[in-house]
Design a protein around this motif. Structure first.
Motif, PDB file in Angstrom:
ATOM      1  N   THR A 104       0.834  -1.203   0.000  1.00 42.07           N
ATOM      2  CA  THR A 104       0.000   0.000   0.000  1.00 42.07           C
ATOM      3  C   THR A 104       0.868   1.253   0.000  1.00 42.07           C
ATOM      4  N   THR A 105       1.923   1.241   0.825  1.00 42.05           N
ATOM      5  CA  THR A 105       2.817   2.391   0.890  1.00 42.05           C
ATOM      6  C   THR A 105       3.537   2.611  -0.436  1.00 42.05           C
ATOM      7  N   LEU A 106       4.021   1.523  -1.055  1.00 45.91           N
ATOM      8  CA  LEU A 106       4.704   1.652  -2.342  1.00 45.91           C
ATOM      9  C   LEU A 106       3.790   2.264  -3.398  1.00 45.91           C
ATOM     10  N   HIS A 107       2.546   1.802  -3.442  1.00 47.07           N
ATOM     11  CA  HIS A 107       1.622   2.340  -4.438  1.00 47.07           C
ATOM     12  C   HIS A 107       1.237   3.784  -4.115  1.00 47.07           C
ATOM     13  N   ASP A 149      11.365   6.017 -16.027  1.00 44.47           N
ATOM     14  CA  ASP A 149      11.824   7.056 -15.097  1.00 44.47           C
ATOM     15  C   ASP A 149      11.799   6.519 -13.673  1.00 44.47           C
ATOM     16  N   ILE A 150      10.720   5.789 -13.361  1.00 48.54           N
ATOM     17  CA  ILE A 150      10.528   5.253 -12.011  1.00 48.54           C
ATOM     18  C   ILE A 150      10.206   3.770 -12.125  1.00 48.54           C
ATOM     19  N   VAL A 151      10.849   2.960 -11.292  1.00 48.59           N
ATOM     20  CA  VAL A 151      10.664   1.507 -11.306  1.00 48.59           C
ATOM     21  C   VAL A 151      10.247   1.066  -9.908  1.00 48.59           C
ATOM     22  N   MET A 152       9.272   0.174  -9.845  1.00 48.38           N
ATOM     23  CA  MET A 152       8.905  -0.420  -8.561  1.00 48.38           C
ATOM     24  C   MET A 152       9.053  -1.940  -8.664  1.00 48.38           C
ATOM     25  N   VAL A 153       9.863  -2.508  -7.766  1.00 48.95           N
ATOM     26  CA  VAL A 153      10.054  -3.956  -7.698  1.00 48.95           C
ATOM     27  C   VAL A 153       9.321  -4.435  -6.455  1.00 48.95           C
ATOM     28  N   GLY A 154       8.390  -5.366  -6.643  1.00 52.03           N
ATOM     29  CA  GLY A 154       7.544  -5.800  -5.528  1.00 52.03           C
ATOM     30  C   GLY A 154       8.330  -6.228  -4.303  1.00 52.03           C
ATOM     31  N   GLU A 155       9.449  -6.954  -4.510  1.00 54.12           N
ATOM     32  CA  GLU A 155      10.241  -7.412  -3.373  1.00 54.12           C
ATOM     33  C   GLU A 155      11.636  -7.783  -3.854  1.00 54.12           C
ATOM     34  N   ILE A 156      12.647  -7.415  -3.097  1.00 53.72           N
ATOM     35  CA  ILE A 156      14.018  -7.860  -3.367  1.00 53.72           C
ATOM     36  C   ILE A 156      14.230  -9.137  -2.568  1.00 53.72           C
ATOM     37  N   ARG A 157      14.227 -10.277  -3.284  1.00 54.46           N
ATOM     38  CA  ARG A 157      14.303 -11.572  -2.607  1.00 54.46           C
ATOM     39  C   ARG A 157      15.671 -12.220  -2.712  1.00 54.46           C
ATOM     40  N   SER A 180      11.202  -0.387  -3.640  1.00 55.51           N
ATOM     41  CA  SER A 180      11.083  -1.835  -3.436  1.00 55.51           C
ATOM     42  C   SER A 180      10.884  -2.131  -1.956  1.00 55.51           C
ATOM     43  N   THR A 181      10.728  -3.431  -1.642  1.00 50.19           N
ATOM     44  CA  THR A 181      10.530  -3.858  -0.252  1.00 50.19           C
ATOM     45  C   THR A 181      11.556  -4.908   0.131  1.00 50.19           C
ATOM     46  N   LEU A 182      11.796  -5.005   1.417  1.00 49.12           N
ATOM     47  CA  LEU A 182      12.655  -6.031   2.012  1.00 49.12           C
ATOM     48  C   LEU A 182      11.958  -6.574   3.245  1.00 49.12           C
ATOM     49  N   HIS A 183      12.308  -7.797   3.629  1.00 53.31           N
ATOM     50  CA  HIS A 183      11.778  -8.342   4.884  1.00 53.31           C
ATOM     51  C   HIS A 183      12.842  -8.194   5.970  1.00 53.31           C
TER      52      HIS A 183
END
Length: 504
Positions: free
Chosen positions: A273-276, A329-337, A357-360
């Protein structure tokens, strides 16, 4: 043409009149509301023919008023909700009365349109529609249907916690699962392997995407349905619920033209939600925004979204490589696994792209160590990383039923809290659906890299040193914010323990 008073842009409340058949009125677009302290018949010009045809056969003596289409639709949807609520009370009785004829497969092949306007008589179809309706009304993010040895259970995930909704007979549960498979285009004869699908439901004129996951268990299949948001439901940065200072900091952070911004936290902490919200904050016609997600949980109209497909070889890493050839210009990666995705994301940030992107990880500063573990050099992290937001969603106590309490010696010592101070605990009432909580509060700690941190990252440095430095520079930790929420009565000790954040 008959001359009736006309009202535009008005927000009317539904009025139920005694002796008037609600179903027939709604079906014939004849609605009622109180205007200027008296009951009025509310009509729309679009449906005036059906309305007068119905009124000519009734003895309803009330003044008539015409309203614009938007005002009429709002009132009409409220009447549909009232009608649906009344029908739901009869569903369990209908389950008990089902005959073998009503359970034939042909009943499932009917695809409903809008849940509020559907008038199917099949009890199983009504029950499935009712599940979606009640889940949306109770703000549930997921619907769980589980089959046990002697009975089945439906549970809703509301505010991050599962709540029991209803118990049903196993025989009925299997019919419900078959119905869900049909509307999700899944194989109803296959019960041995997991299946994943999607469906759409319409309610009150809005279309909702639902992601369906079916898993075979010992006593039968279990179903989890995730309610996915549309673009109009994606909150903006100011709507996420963070405090004003943090929101302003995030707003400044996403204005950078290149670099990488990470959001960390466990599953269900609101990272997607925050990324979007970040993407909606920076989206404009002159920017090319592309995402790669697993799965696409928010459908957004103004960005290009890719869903990973491991079977076809489309992973986060391969998707990200392809995205970088699309002039983004802008890239969003759901998760860096993995290390490969991390390396590509860092390189993209270094070559002039803004990457989200996100990390756990448990906290914001631990992301440095996590990236190093994935094989990214510390000096590259220092050169590309703009900031890390660690966040949690904390349930808020129901103000109508919360009870006063005091902190025990054990918890006071564990969480470094003052002994004997007055706090509140959950109780449960009708207002909060007997959970003790209503809504959630987002909290976050933002670790922004400045020149001092970049200098530190040129050498080997521990996570604890970075964290101590960040807190001394003004970063408010998650545990500090949780303690504040506990002491001001916003949340309970049980919720603090469930969220489980401690300074280490």
């Amino acid at each position: 043409m008959l001359n009736f008073p006309t009202l535009d842009g008005i927000d009317l409340k539904p009025l139920q009149l005694e002796g008037v058949d609600l179903n027939l009125c709604v079906k014939n677009f004849v609605l009622f509301s109180e205007i200027d302290d008296s009951a009025h018949i509310v009509l729309s010009r679009r449906h005036i023919g059906e309305a007068f045809d119905y009124l000519s056969k009734q003895e309803i003596e009330h003044p008539i008023v015409l309203v614009d289409d938007d005002s009429f639709e709002r009132l009409h949807n409220r009447f549909l909700e009232i009608r649906t609520d009344k029908e739901l009370s009869n569903i369990e009785q209908e389950q008990d009365d089902m005959s073998d004829d009503e359970m034939s497969l042909s009943e499932f092949l009917h695809t409903s349109s809008d849940l509020l306007t559907s008038e199917e008589s099949a009890p199983v179809i009504k029950f499935v529609n009712a599940l979606f309706y009640q889940a949306i009304k109770q703000r549930a993010s997921d619907i769980h249907i589980e089959i046990h040895e002697f009975k089945s259970e439906v549970r809703f995930r509301i505010d991050g916690a599962l709540n029991r909704h209803v118990d049903i007979d196993n025989r009925i549960a299997n019919l419900i699962i078959s119905r869900i498979k049909v509307i999700s285009n899944l194989d109803i004869s296959e019960k041995r392997i997991p299946q994943d699908g999607r469906t759409q439901v319409k309610i009150a004129g809005k279309t909702l995407d639902v992601r369906v996951s079916i898993l075979p268990t010992y006593f039968g299949e279990r179903v989890v349905m995730r309610m996915l948001m549309q673009s109009e439901d994606i909150p903006h940065l100011v709507d996420l619920g963070f405090n004003i200072e943090l929101t302003d900091q995030l707003d400044e952070l996403v204005k950078h033209s290149h670099g990488i911004i990470l959001v960390t936290g466990p599953t269900g902490s609101g990272k997607s939600t925050t990324l979007h919200a970040f993407l909606q904050q920076v989206a404009s016609p002159d920017k090319n925004i592309i995402t790669v997600e697993d799965p696409v949980e928010y459908k957004a109209d103004n960005i290009n979204q890719i869903q990973t497909n491991a079977k076809a070889g489309l992973t986060f890493a391969t998707g990200l490589r392809s995205i970088l050839r699309q002039d983004p210009d802008i890239v969003m990666v759901g998760e860096i696994r993995d290390g490969e995705t991390a390396q590509i994301a860092i390189q993209a940030a270094l070559t002039g792209h803004l990457v989200f992107s996100t990390l756990h990880t448990n906290n914001a500063t631990a992301s440095i160590t996590r990236l190093v573990d994935m094989g990214v050099e510390q000096f590259l992290i220092g050169s590309s990383l703009l900031g890390v937001l660690a966040q949690r969603l904390v349930r808020k106590l129901c103000l109508e039923c919360r009870q006063s309490d005091t902190i025990s010696a054990e918890y006071a010592e564990t969480f470094d809290l003052p002994l004997g101070v007055s706090i509140y605990k959950e109780q449960g009432c009708k207002s909060c659906n007997y959970t003790g909580y209503i809504g959630r509060q987002a909290i976050g700690e933002l670790f922004e890299l400045n020149d001092d941190f970049r200098t530190m990252l040129k050498d080997s440095v521990s996570d604890h040193v970075i964290r101590d430095k960040a807190i001394s520079c003004g970063m408010v930790s998650l545990s500090t914010q949780l303690k504040s929420m506990l002491l001001d009565g916003t949340t309970s000790m049980h919720e603090i323990i469930r969220v489980g954040v401690k300074d280490t």
